[in-house]
Enzyme design. Structure first.
Site, PDB file in Angstrom:
ATOM      1  N   PHE A 138     -59.911  14.039  -4.958  1.00 56.22           N
ATOM      2  CA  PHE A 138     -58.973  13.328  -4.101  1.00 56.22           C
ATOM      3  C   PHE A 138     -59.675  12.985  -2.786  1.00 56.22           C
ATOM      4  CE2 PHE A 138     -54.366  12.514  -3.696  1.00 56.22           C
ATOM      5  CZ  PHE A 138     -54.017  12.510  -5.027  1.00 56.22           C
ATOM      6  N   GLN A 152     -48.790   8.566   8.711  1.00 57.10           N
ATOM      7  CA  GLN A 152     -49.798   8.179   7.731  1.00 57.10           C
ATOM      8  C   GLN A 152     -49.381   6.922   6.970  1.00 57.10           C
ATOM      9  OE1 GLN A 152     -50.831  10.687   4.008  1.00 57.10           O
ATOM     10  NE2 GLN A 152     -52.637  10.696   5.309  1.00 57.10           N
ATOM     11  N   HIS A 190     -50.203   5.137   3.765  1.00 54.89           N
ATOM     12  CA  HIS A 190     -50.899   5.373   2.502  1.00 54.89           C
ATOM     13  C   HIS A 190     -51.576   4.070   2.098  1.00 54.89           C
ATOM     14  CE1 HIS A 190     -51.795   6.404  -1.622  1.00 54.89           C
ATOM     15  NE2 HIS A 190     -51.387   7.641  -1.405  1.00 54.89           N
ATOM     16  N   LEU A 201     -45.020   3.897  -4.034  1.00 52.56           N
ATOM     17  CA  LEU A 201     -46.320   4.563  -3.964  1.00 52.56           C
ATOM     18  C   LEU A 201     -47.137   4.445  -5.257  1.00 52.56           C
ATOM     19  CD1 LEU A 201     -48.222   6.671  -2.496  1.00 52.56           C
ATOM     20  CD2 LEU A 201     -46.873   8.434  -3.643  1.00 52.56           C
ATOM     21  N   GLU A 244     -53.146   8.213  -4.843  1.00 55.78           N
ATOM     22  CA  GLU A 244     -54.581   8.266  -4.596  1.00 55.78           C
ATOM     23  C   GLU A 244     -55.310   8.814  -5.824  1.00 55.78           C
ATOM     24  OE1 GLU A 244     -55.380   9.660  -0.595  1.00 55.78           O
ATOM     25  OE2 GLU A 244     -56.842  11.042  -1.424  1.00 55.78           O
ATOM     26  N   ARG A 255     -57.254   8.940   4.177  1.00 55.03           N
ATOM     27  CA  ARG A 255     -56.306   7.826   4.086  1.00 55.03           C
ATOM     28  C   ARG A 255     -56.310   6.924   5.314  1.00 55.03           C
ATOM     29  NH1 ARG A 255     -51.325  11.047   1.125  1.00 55.03           N
ATOM     30  NH2 ARG A 255     -52.362  11.159  -0.893  1.00 55.03           N
ATOM     31  N   HIS A 314     -46.034   6.382   4.825  1.00 53.94           N
ATOM     32  CA  HIS A 314     -45.900   7.359   3.758  1.00 53.94           C
ATOM     33  C   HIS A 314     -45.524   8.744   4.253  1.00 53.94           C
ATOM     34  CE1 HIS A 314     -46.675   9.248  -0.064  1.00 53.94           C
ATOM     35  NE2 HIS A 314     -47.683   9.962   0.383  1.00 53.94           N
ATOM     36  N   ARG A 352     -53.156  13.568   7.420  1.00 53.67           N
ATOM     37  CA  ARG A 352     -53.055  14.547   6.345  1.00 53.67           C
ATOM     38  C   ARG A 352     -53.971  14.188   5.181  1.00 53.67           C
ATOM     39  NH1 ARG A 352     -50.434  14.602   1.652  1.00 53.67           N
ATOM     40  NH2 ARG A 352     -48.928  12.947   2.042  1.00 53.67           N
TER      41      ARG A 352
END
Lengths: 589, 231
Positions: A118, A241, A243, A253, A256, A287, A354, A399
């Site tokens: 990730f 954030q 995304h 969404l 990722e 991100r 997000h 994050r």
């Protein structure tokens, strides 16, 4: 007088953190009330896709130290290192517990939990080698986790108050301790005062303050509004954030995990542009980095489609087997919302709001803390917060993917544990309620009830969301930020005069939406004011006029108070619990 | 777009009625839920549940032109110009499109929807092969929207006695989980003329499921296990 009901503990919100805390409390055989605006499995945790971080080292070598390093760096050094160490050290324990509870993780050939790479997950403190740390149940990890936690709560006989909306905190007039909440039973329209020795806010984020968001309708920052109205601060609300991969035009969404499995982004020239912005991690950079790169590509005319307003996420090269096995939910979403079958076609994507890094200030035991006297972090007795509504702060200014689900279970559990201790320490019966308990709520509801004309909730809400989108985006410009504060203030005063046509007692969703609007307004005010004031760029807060991180002046947490839109600041916890401080460095991927 | 929507507010209506709405769509309105949100902006008294707006939370199940589905993943382009919306059939209506799901969840809870394993938990994860895990596919993804159970005539007649397709799908989800040790207790719990055997393979559930799951197949597997156990 509003009818009163008494419990040992109240949990507001039945997402991942609320249900993890409730489980701890129910297993200890306390009388717990879990309030939720929706049936528990409809909470927004259900929409999390890619995974939950834990250094199980099932596929690659891994260590909590490395996870901690990645998190500190991902947070752009604004995270509290004691809390980050605490979370990373408990990750294996809480994920293994979820597995024991029955969570249907994907598996490796040897029977262990499947893990995927990730963004920002590395080995050896940021080496180019990626760590496979994201424990996944296909691309439905949040769904699998939320249902498992609900199932365990069914087993533990947790008492749920389904379709109850918490409205305000009730505080002791002597010492400010939180002694309960007021709440609306949606089906009957009745108000109640629920009293407890410990109250946990687990109300999730407030991504609905933006126009384009991956967030559900219910993510309206109810806990944030309750805290702000009770005179307590909100922390680091300027950090939102974006995304990188929301479906263009729809906001839904795309995990990722697609890039973790080997997918990548393309611009209109078919160029894999992330190689230019993050030569090592490429599409798996943090991100904030990827979202800025994408926004720059679009601004410089390399966007795709007739309006050059999005980019493409290519994954057809993974082949139908991997897509159907590991990313079936993505395929479903893409076909529904983008008319693209990713087995053949790339998915049109655009950075989309997000996650809220900021929130209600807490320590790593979930206790809400606020400045009082000489202390910047005095414990507010009786009040806890966990999950996206809280700011521990483990996510700092940005994050890392899969740390959100981890945050929910680690701090849901630690909050539950601390609440048990606190309740044990209060053997006496419940405190006496202040004379005016519930008055604030009654006045709010009465005003709505009496209003015969005014603006419609939907109109004010739409203006708020458009304004936040326009003035407080991926890149932030000084004149926009100033204008944003002005606009949100105007909208806040309009929100005080909204009216609803529906006056029914029964399941009055118009009333619920009007109450939610107030919470969204508090959240947006906190965001706009905090963002305008922070004169640096860090993590998700990127200013055109102050493009660099400024550790000398700005390595500190923002605290926003509703009263007079006052700002205060407090230091970042740079000292971890057991290891050496991870010193701030230039952040590249 | 024209919508005829079932309306009933027990606070003021003597009986339910259908109300017609006309809503102007723009290019961003893809799904039925988008149109409904626009209707609600005109008439805030229209009540319905909704949350994730992407088909994973299960809030906005309703009867759309006679078929159960989720408004948020029902494409406007695939609907006729005139759409009729009613609450899910077979459950008591609280208001408008909001039904009382107590009975539905009671049945779900009745199958003990959690893994039962009484061995002391190991230090690390319990092992499960990819093949064993694959047995859970098509089962664990259920979102408890109730589209299936409220499309099932057997559930309409006996919502208190028949577990219904959603509950039975989940019953099989736990039977199929190699970590679960309660198969025989679970089968005992279902071996009943009503709880399981009211399923007459009408298969409305399969047709209604917005997640393309197949409760009938799971029910047949439970029936097979009971036959095997008997011989």
């Amino acid at each position: 007088m509003i009818p009163v009901r008494k419990f040992d503990a109240i949990v507001v919100g039945a997402g991942g953190s609320g249900m993890r805390a409730a489980l701890e409390l129910a297993r200890a055989e306390f009388k717990v009330a879990v309030l939720s605006k929706v049936f528990p499995t409809r909470s927004h945790t259900v929409a999390a896709q890619g995974g939950i971080a834990a250094p199980l080292a099932n596929s690659t070598e891994d260590h909590w130290h490395w996870h901690m390093y990645d998190t500190v760096k991902g947070a752009d050094y604004l995270g509290d290192q004691d809390a980050i160490e605490y979370m990373c050290r408990r990750a294996v324990e809480v994920v293994v517990e979820l597995e024991h509870m029955g969570m249907p993780f994907d598996r490796l050939e040897n029977g262990k939990i499947y893990q995927r790479p990730f963004g920002g997950h590395t080995q050896h403190y940021g080496s180019p080698k990626m760590a496979m740390r994201a424990c996944a149940a296909a691309d439905r990890t949040g769904h699998a986790m939320l249902h498992t936690l609900y199932q365990q709560n069914v087993r533990a006989n947790t008492q749920f108050f389904v379709e109850w909306m918490a409205l305000d905190l009730v505080r002791d007039s002597q010492d400010g301790a939180v002694i309960g909440v007021t709440a609306l039973e949606m089906e009957t329209g009745e108000l109640y005062l629920l009293q407890a020795k410990a109250t946990l806010l687990a109300t999730g984020g407030a991504g609905r303050i933006y126009w384009a968001t991956t967030n559900a309708f219910i993510n309206t920052g109810d806990g944030l509004g309750m805290v702000a109205r009770a005179g307590l601060p909100l922390e680091d609300m300027e950090f939102w954030q974006f995304h990188p991969t929301g479906v263009a035009g729809a906001g839904v969404l795309i995990t990722e995990g697609v890039r973790g499995e080997g997918g990548y982004l393309l611009n209109k020239n078919g160029e894999r542009f992330m190689e230019r912005y993050a030569p090592n991690a490429k599409d798996l950079a943090s991100r904030d980095v990827v979202s800025r790169a994408m926004t720059t590509e679009i601004k410089e005319g390399r966007g795709c489609g007739p309006y050059a307003d999005h980019l493409l996420l290519k994954l057809d090269h993974l082949g139908p087997e991997v897509i159907n096995l590991r990313l079936p939910g993505i395929r479903e979403i893409s076909m529904k919302f983008a008319n693209a079958d990713p087995i053949r076609d790339p998915i049109p994507v655009v950075p989309t709001v997000h996650y809220q890094m900021g929130g209600i200030p807490t320590n790593y035991m979930g206790q809400v803390v606020a400045p009082e006297g000489s202390s910047k972090e005095a414990i507010v007795p009786g009040l806890f917060a966990a999950g996206e509504c809280s700011c521990v702060s483990v996510h700092g200014a940005n994050r890392l993917g899969t740390n959100s689900l981890l945050d929910l279970v680690v701090f849901g559990k630690s909050s539950g544990e601390q609440m048990i201790k606190d309740i044990h320490a209060q053997p006496r019966p419940h405190r006496n309620l202040p004379k005016d308990a519930g008055e604030v709520t009654r006045a709010r509801v009465a005003r709505l009830e009496a209003a015969g004309s005014g603006e419609r909730v939907a109109d004010v809400l739409n203006d708020l969301r458009r304004s936040m989108q326009a003035h407080c985006g991926v890149f932030r410009f000084p004149e926009d930020l100033v204008e944003g504060v002005k606009r949100v203030k105007q909208i806040a005063s309009r929100a005080e005069r909204v009216f609803i046509q529906d006056k029914s007692k029964v399941f009055n969703t118009a009333r619920v939406e009007a109450m939610e609007l107030e919470n969204l307004v508090e959240t947006a005010m906190a965001t706009a004011v905090s963002a305008e004031a922070r004169k640096e760029s860090r993590g998700a807060h990127a200013r055109s006029d102050f493009p660099e991180r400024d550790d000398k002046n700005w390595m500190k947490h923002t605290l926003w108070y509703k009263e007079g839109d006052r700002l205060d600041y407090k230091p970042v916890h740079l000292r971890p619990l057991s290891v050496e401080t991870m010193e701030p460095k230039v952040r590249t991927y | 777009m024209k919508l005829s929507i079932y309306r009933y507010d027990p606070d003021k209506d003597a009986k339910p009625y259908m109300k017609d709405y006309e809503v102007a769509l723009d290019s961003h309105d893809r799904m039925l839920l988008d149109a409904m949100v626009k209707v609600k902006a005109q008439d805030d008294s229209l009540s319905f549940r909704r949350s994730c707006r992407e088909g994973v939370c299960g809030s906005d199940a309703m009867n759309i032109n006679g078929k159960n589905g989720l408004a948020c993943i029902t494409k406007i382009a695939e609907l006729p110009e005139h759409v009729t919306l009613r609450p899910l059939p077979g459950l008591p209506v609280i208001r408008d499109l909001i039904v009382d799901m107590t009975q539905f969840f009671k049945q779900y809870h009745s199958i003990k929807p959690y893994v039962i394993n009484n061995d002391p938990p190991p230090e690390r994860e319990r092992l499960q092969s990819p093949q064993e895990r694959e047995e859970l596919n098509g089962l664990y993804e259920c979102i408890l929207c109730a589209c299936c159970s409220t499309a099932c005539p057997s559930f309409w007649w006996n919502p208190d006695k028949f577990v219904g397709p959603a509950g039975l799908l989940q019953a099989y989800r736990f039977i199929a989980d190699t970590r679960d040790q309660a198969t025989s207790e679970r089968l005992d719990n279902l071996e009943d003329p009503y709880r399981l055997y009211r399923c007459h393979t009408i298969m409305n559930c399969v047709d209604a499921c917005p997640k393309n799951l197949n409760p009938t197949r799971a029910i047949n597997k439970i029936k097979e296990l009971l036959v095997k156990r008997a011989v």
